[in-house]
Design a protein around this motif. Structure first.
Motif, PDB file in Angstrom:
ATOM      1  N   SER A 167       0.832  -1.202   0.000  1.00 50.83           N
ATOM      2  CA  SER A 167       0.000   0.000   0.000  1.00 50.83           C
ATOM      3  C   SER A 167       0.867   1.253   0.000  1.00 50.83           C
ATOM      4  O   SER A 167       2.029   1.214   0.413  1.00 50.83           O
TER       5      SER A 167
ATOM      6  N   LYS B 191       0.740   3.696   1.993  1.00 49.13           N
ATOM      7  CA  LYS B 191       1.126   3.998   3.381  1.00 49.13           C
ATOM      8  C   LYS B 191       2.362   3.202   3.783  1.00 49.13           C
ATOM      9  O   LYS B 191       3.233   3.698   4.472  1.00 49.13           O
ATOM     10  N   GLU B 192       2.428   1.964   3.329  1.00 54.48           N
ATOM     11  CA  GLU B 192       3.598   1.130   3.649  1.00 54.48           C
ATOM     12  C   GLU B 192       4.842   1.677   2.958  1.00 54.48           C
ATOM     13  O   GLU B 192       5.929   1.676   3.524  1.00 54.48           O
TER      14      GLU B 192
ATOM     15  N   GLU C 195       5.308   4.857   2.112  1.00 57.40           N
ATOM     16  CA  GLU C 195       5.666   6.089   2.823  1.00 57.40           C
ATOM     17  C   GLU C 195       6.388   5.781   4.138  1.00 57.40           C
ATOM     18  O   GLU C 195       7.359   6.437   4.497  1.00 57.40           O
ATOM     19  N   LYS C 196       5.919   4.761   4.858  1.00 51.95           N
ATOM     20  CA  LYS C 196       6.565   4.380   6.117  1.00 51.95           C
ATOM     21  C   LYS C 196       7.984   3.875   5.863  1.00 51.95           C
ATOM     22  O   LYS C 196       8.922   4.214   6.579  1.00 51.95           O
TER      23      LYS C 196
ATOM     24  N   ARG D 262      10.158   6.846   5.186  1.00 57.10           N
ATOM     25  CA  ARG D 262      10.454   7.557   6.442  1.00 57.10           C
ATOM     26  C   ARG D 262      11.493   6.797   7.271  1.00 57.10           C
ATOM     27  O   ARG D 262      12.391   7.388   7.859  1.00 57.10           O
TER      28      ARG D 262
END
Length: 119
Positions: free
Chosen positions: A11, A13-14, A16-17, A20
């Motif tokens: 995903s 979000k994964e 982006e994590k 980061r």
């Protein structure tokens, strides 16, 4: 809106994590390690320069290009005092508040050994 990997979907979000986490690792670990390594390298370069300067001064005195030379003498822990070096046959005399005789060959061997340990 999943991004497709070879084996499974990831995903946004994964992703982006993960980005980061990599940024954190780079900023908090790698940049700090690089800074510390560069400081250690600079200290070694400074020591090498000091040994080479001493070696060149000794060679100048041995070749009788100069009867004496003013220099800085490291008494340890980077505590320097002004000194004058004289060539007295097979010894170098360092004059500060006291005198220290060292064989010029010993000093050259010392500087060569110290330089080889730095490389």
């Amino acid at each position: 809106d999943a991004i497709m990997n070879k084996d499974n979907a990831v995903s946004p979000k994964e992703v982006e994590k993960a980005i980061r986490d990599y940024e954190t690792f780079i900023n908090e670990k790698l940049k700090v390690d690089l800074f510390n390594t560069l400081q250690a390298r600079d200290k070694i370069y400074e020591e090498i320069a000091q040994y080479l300067e001493l070696k060149n001064k000794i060679l100048m005195i041995q070749k009788r290009e100069a009867p004496s030379l003013k220099t800085m003498l490291n008494l340890g822990s980077d505590f320097y005092v002004q000194a004058k070096m004289y060539n007295d046959a097979s010894y170098l005399i360092f004059v500060v508040q006291m005198s220290r005789k060292s064989s010029s060959m010993w000093v050259l061997d010392f500087t060569s050994n110290s330089l080889s340990q730095k490389h």
